[in-house]
Design a protein around this motif. Structure first.
Motif, PDB file in Angstrom:
ATOM      1  N   SER A  17      94.526  33.029  37.240  1.00  0.00           N
ATOM      2  CA  SER A  17      95.176  32.517  36.050  1.00  0.00           C
ATOM      3  C   SER A  17      95.293  30.999  36.068  1.00  0.00           C
ATOM      4  O   SER A  17      95.683  30.401  35.093  1.00  0.00           O
ATOM      5  CB  SER A  17      96.559  33.140  35.876  1.00  0.00           C
ATOM      6  OG  SER A  17      97.415  32.713  36.910  1.00  0.00           O
ATOM      7  N   SER A  19      94.429  27.364  35.579  1.00  0.00           N
ATOM      8  CA  SER A  19      93.518  26.810  34.588  1.00  0.00           C
ATOM      9  C   SER A  19      92.585  25.797  35.232  1.00  0.00           C
ATOM     10  O   SER A  19      92.966  25.064  36.133  1.00  0.00           O
ATOM     11  CB  SER A  19      94.307  26.154  33.470  1.00  0.00           C
ATOM     12  OG  SER A  19      95.039  25.079  33.984  1.00  0.00           O
ATOM     13  N   GLU A  88      91.601  22.841  18.921  1.00  0.00           N
ATOM     14  CA  GLU A  88      92.556  23.667  19.657  1.00  0.00           C
ATOM     15  C   GLU A  88      92.405  25.106  19.210  1.00  0.00           C
ATOM     16  O   GLU A  88      92.185  25.379  18.030  1.00  0.00           O
ATOM     17  CB  GLU A  88      93.988  23.195  19.406  1.00  0.00           C
ATOM     18  CG  GLU A  88      94.998  23.929  20.256  1.00  0.00           C
ATOM     19  CD  GLU A  88      96.413  23.413  20.086  1.00  0.00           C
ATOM     20  OE1 GLU A  88      97.336  24.232  20.222  1.00  0.00           O
ATOM     21  OE2 GLU A  88      96.606  22.223  19.823  1.00  0.00           O
ATOM     22  N   GLU A  90      93.477  29.456  20.662  1.00  0.00           N
ATOM     23  CA  GLU A  90      94.207  30.310  21.595  1.00  0.00           C
ATOM     24  C   GLU A  90      93.198  31.091  22.425  1.00  0.00           C
ATOM     25  O   GLU A  90      92.311  31.736  21.875  1.00  0.00           O
ATOM     26  CB  GLU A  90      95.106  31.300  20.850  1.00  0.00           C
ATOM     27  CG  GLU A  90      96.286  30.667  20.170  1.00  0.00           C
ATOM     28  CD  GLU A  90      97.360  30.206  21.136  1.00  0.00           C
ATOM     29  OE1 GLU A  90      97.645  30.914  22.111  1.00  0.00           O
ATOM     30  OE2 GLU A  90      97.910  29.120  20.903  1.00  0.00           O
ATOM     31  N   ARG A  91      93.326  31.012  23.750  1.00  0.00           N
ATOM     32  CA  ARG A  91      92.500  31.823  24.627  1.00  0.00           C
ATOM     33  C   ARG A  91      93.274  33.103  24.922  1.00  0.00           C
ATOM     34  O   ARG A  91      94.434  33.059  25.322  1.00  0.00           O
ATOM     35  CB  ARG A  91      92.198  31.086  25.929  1.00  0.00           C
ATOM     36  CG  ARG A  91      91.173  31.846  26.784  1.00  0.00           C
ATOM     37  CD  ARG A  91      90.928  31.214  28.128  1.00  0.00           C
ATOM     38  NE  ARG A  91      92.043  31.545  28.990  1.00  0.00           N
ATOM     39  CZ  ARG A  91      92.685  30.665  29.752  1.00  0.00           C
ATOM     40  NH1 ARG A  91      92.334  29.411  29.754  1.00  0.00           N
ATOM     41  NH2 ARG A  91      93.693  31.043  30.506  1.00  0.00           N
ATOM     42  N   ASP A  93      93.680  36.442  27.158  1.00  0.00           N
ATOM     43  CA  ASP A  93      93.339  37.046  28.443  1.00  0.00           C
ATOM     44  C   ASP A  93      93.912  38.455  28.477  1.00  0.00           C
ATOM     45  O   ASP A  93      95.093  38.654  28.168  1.00  0.00           O
ATOM     46  CB  ASP A  93      93.929  36.239  29.607  1.00  0.00           C
ATOM     47  CG  ASP A  93      93.329  34.855  29.697  1.00  0.00           C
ATOM     48  OD1 ASP A  93      92.088  34.761  29.677  1.00  0.00           O
ATOM     49  OD2 ASP A  93      94.089  33.877  29.795  1.00  0.00           O
ATOM     50  N   SER A 118      98.225  34.994  25.775  1.00  0.00           N
ATOM     51  CA  SER A 118      97.449  33.962  25.082  1.00  0.00           C
ATOM     52  C   SER A 118      97.910  32.604  25.588  1.00  0.00           C
ATOM     53  O   SER A 118      99.079  32.400  25.891  1.00  0.00           O
ATOM     54  CB  SER A 118      97.608  34.070  23.570  1.00  0.00           C
ATOM     55  OG  SER A 118      98.936  33.778  23.196  1.00  0.00           O
ATOM     56  N   THR A 119      96.957  31.705  25.695  1.00  0.00           N
ATOM     57  CA  THR A 119      97.219  30.368  26.190  1.00  0.00           C
ATOM     58  C   THR A 119      96.567  29.374  25.245  1.00  0.00           C
ATOM     59  O   THR A 119      95.392  29.525  24.910  1.00  0.00           O
ATOM     60  CB  THR A 119      96.599  30.185  27.595  1.00  0.00           C
ATOM     61  OG1 THR A 119      97.089  31.220  28.448  1.00  0.00           O
ATOM     62  CG2 THR A 119      96.939  28.838  28.186  1.00  0.00           C
ATOM     63  N   GLU A 121      94.437  26.453  24.276  1.00  0.00           N
ATOM     64  CA  GLU A 121      93.338  25.782  24.964  1.00  0.00           C
ATOM     65  C   GLU A 121      92.811  24.697  24.050  1.00  0.00           C
ATOM     66  O   GLU A 121      92.623  24.920  22.855  1.00  0.00           O
ATOM     67  CB  GLU A 121      92.258  26.796  25.307  1.00  0.00           C
ATOM     68  CG  GLU A 121      91.151  26.228  26.149  1.00  0.00           C
ATOM     69  CD  GLU A 121      90.183  27.301  26.611  1.00  0.00           C
ATOM     70  OE1 GLU A 121      90.146  27.572  27.809  1.00  0.00           O
ATOM     71  OE2 GLU A 121      89.467  27.844  25.765  1.00  0.00           O
ATOM     72  N   ASP A 145      93.333  24.358  29.476  1.00  0.00           N
ATOM     73  CA  ASP A 145      94.629  24.820  28.983  1.00  0.00           C
ATOM     74  C   ASP A 145      95.520  23.636  28.628  1.00  0.00           C
ATOM     75  O   ASP A 145      95.437  22.584  29.245  1.00  0.00           O
ATOM     76  CB  ASP A 145      95.329  25.674  30.033  1.00  0.00           C
ATOM     77  CG  ASP A 145      94.598  26.976  30.297  1.00  0.00           C
ATOM     78  OD1 ASP A 145      93.688  27.309  29.518  1.00  0.00           O
ATOM     79  OD2 ASP A 145      94.936  27.649  31.274  1.00  0.00           O
ATOM     80  N   VAL A 147      99.073  23.910  28.380  1.00  0.00           N
ATOM     81  CA  VAL A 147     100.473  24.232  28.628  1.00  0.00           C
ATOM     82  C   VAL A 147     101.072  23.157  29.524  1.00  0.00           C
ATOM     83  O   VAL A 147     100.772  23.081  30.705  1.00  0.00           O
ATOM     84  CB  VAL A 147     100.609  25.629  29.283  1.00  0.00           C
ATOM     85  CG1 VAL A 147     102.057  25.944  29.557  1.00  0.00           C
ATOM     86  CG2 VAL A 147      99.984  26.678  28.398  1.00  0.00           C
ATOM     87  N   ARG A 157      97.608  15.801  32.864  1.00  0.00           N
ATOM     88  CA  ARG A 157      96.544  16.676  32.359  1.00  0.00           C
ATOM     89  C   ARG A 157      95.522  15.874  31.564  1.00  0.00           C
ATOM     90  O   ARG A 157      94.307  16.069  31.718  1.00  0.00           O
ATOM     91  CB  ARG A 157      97.156  17.779  31.496  1.00  0.00           C
ATOM     92  CG  ARG A 157      96.177  18.821  31.054  1.00  0.00           C
ATOM     93  CD  ARG A 157      95.651  19.568  32.241  1.00  0.00           C
ATOM     94  NE  ARG A 157      94.977  20.773  31.793  1.00  0.00           N
ATOM     95  CZ  ARG A 157      94.374  21.590  32.586  1.00  0.00           C
ATOM     96  NH1 ARG A 157      94.351  21.373  33.874  1.00  0.00           N
ATOM     97  NH2 ARG A 157      93.778  22.653  32.121  1.00  0.00           N
TER      98      ARG A 157
END
Length: 177
Positions: A17, A19, A88, A90-91, A93, A118-119, A121, A145, A147, A157
């Motif tokens: 998980s 990123s 942007e 949403e990924r 999983d 969902s993350t 991205e 990601d 977040v 980031r």
């Protein structure tokens, strides 16, 4: 034994998980990138990026740091114009947790199930445009990601993404053709 299985599963979940940033670059293979010594930011392009002005400043600051580290200079009459844009999404999983237990009072898939997360991205595009020709000569793309819970994490980031993208510049062009 149950604790060992649980700890192993948590470790696997954390491993997969985490990123990562995926980076790719594309460029005009006949361009002599050694000719580019100066750059400036292309304000009309940057203004169109659909992110906050604070994030635009962070990205531009990191681009400037990275290009200066490569020996380039910011200039009012540049060789290259730098533009950015973002996307942007949403990924999603899906994790299939059907590890289950056998034993007294438990069915074969007790404790298992499927979970979905969902993350957010984001994708950052950094475009380098030959000012004289008004042509895109290089594009770096980074996806990862988004977040972040603090300003410091967000800045770190952005630095990581921009640095990984610009590590691809200038491209190493093979002399075999």
């Amino acid at each position: 034994m149950k604790n060992l299985k649980f700890i192993s599963l948590v470790a696997l979940f954390l491993l997969f998980s985490c990123s990562t940033i995926r980076v790719v670059a594309d460029y005009d293979s006949v361009t002599n990138f050694k000719e580019y010594q100066t750059f400036a930011f292309y304000k009309p392009g940057i203004d169109k990026a659909k992110i906050s002005d604070l994030d635009k400043k962070r990205i531009m600051r990191e681009i400037e740091v990275n290009l200066k580290a490569k020996g380039m200079k910011i200039d009012a009459d540049p060789d290259l114009l730098i533009s950015i844009f973002t996307k942007e999404n949403e990924r999603i999983d899906v994790y299939n947790n059907n590890f289950g237990y056998w034993g007294y009072g438990y069915g074969p898939w007790y404790g298992g199930g499927t979970s979905v997360s969902s993350t957010p991205e984001g994708t950052l595009f950094i475009d380098l445009i030959d000012k004289e020709k008004n042509e895109l000569v290089w594009q770096g793309i980074g996806k990862g990601d988004l977040v972040m819970t603090t300003v410091e994490k967000k800045e770190a980031r952005i630095k990581e993404i921009v640095t990984k993208i610009l590590a691809q510049y200038p491209p190493i062009i093979s002399s075999k053709k």
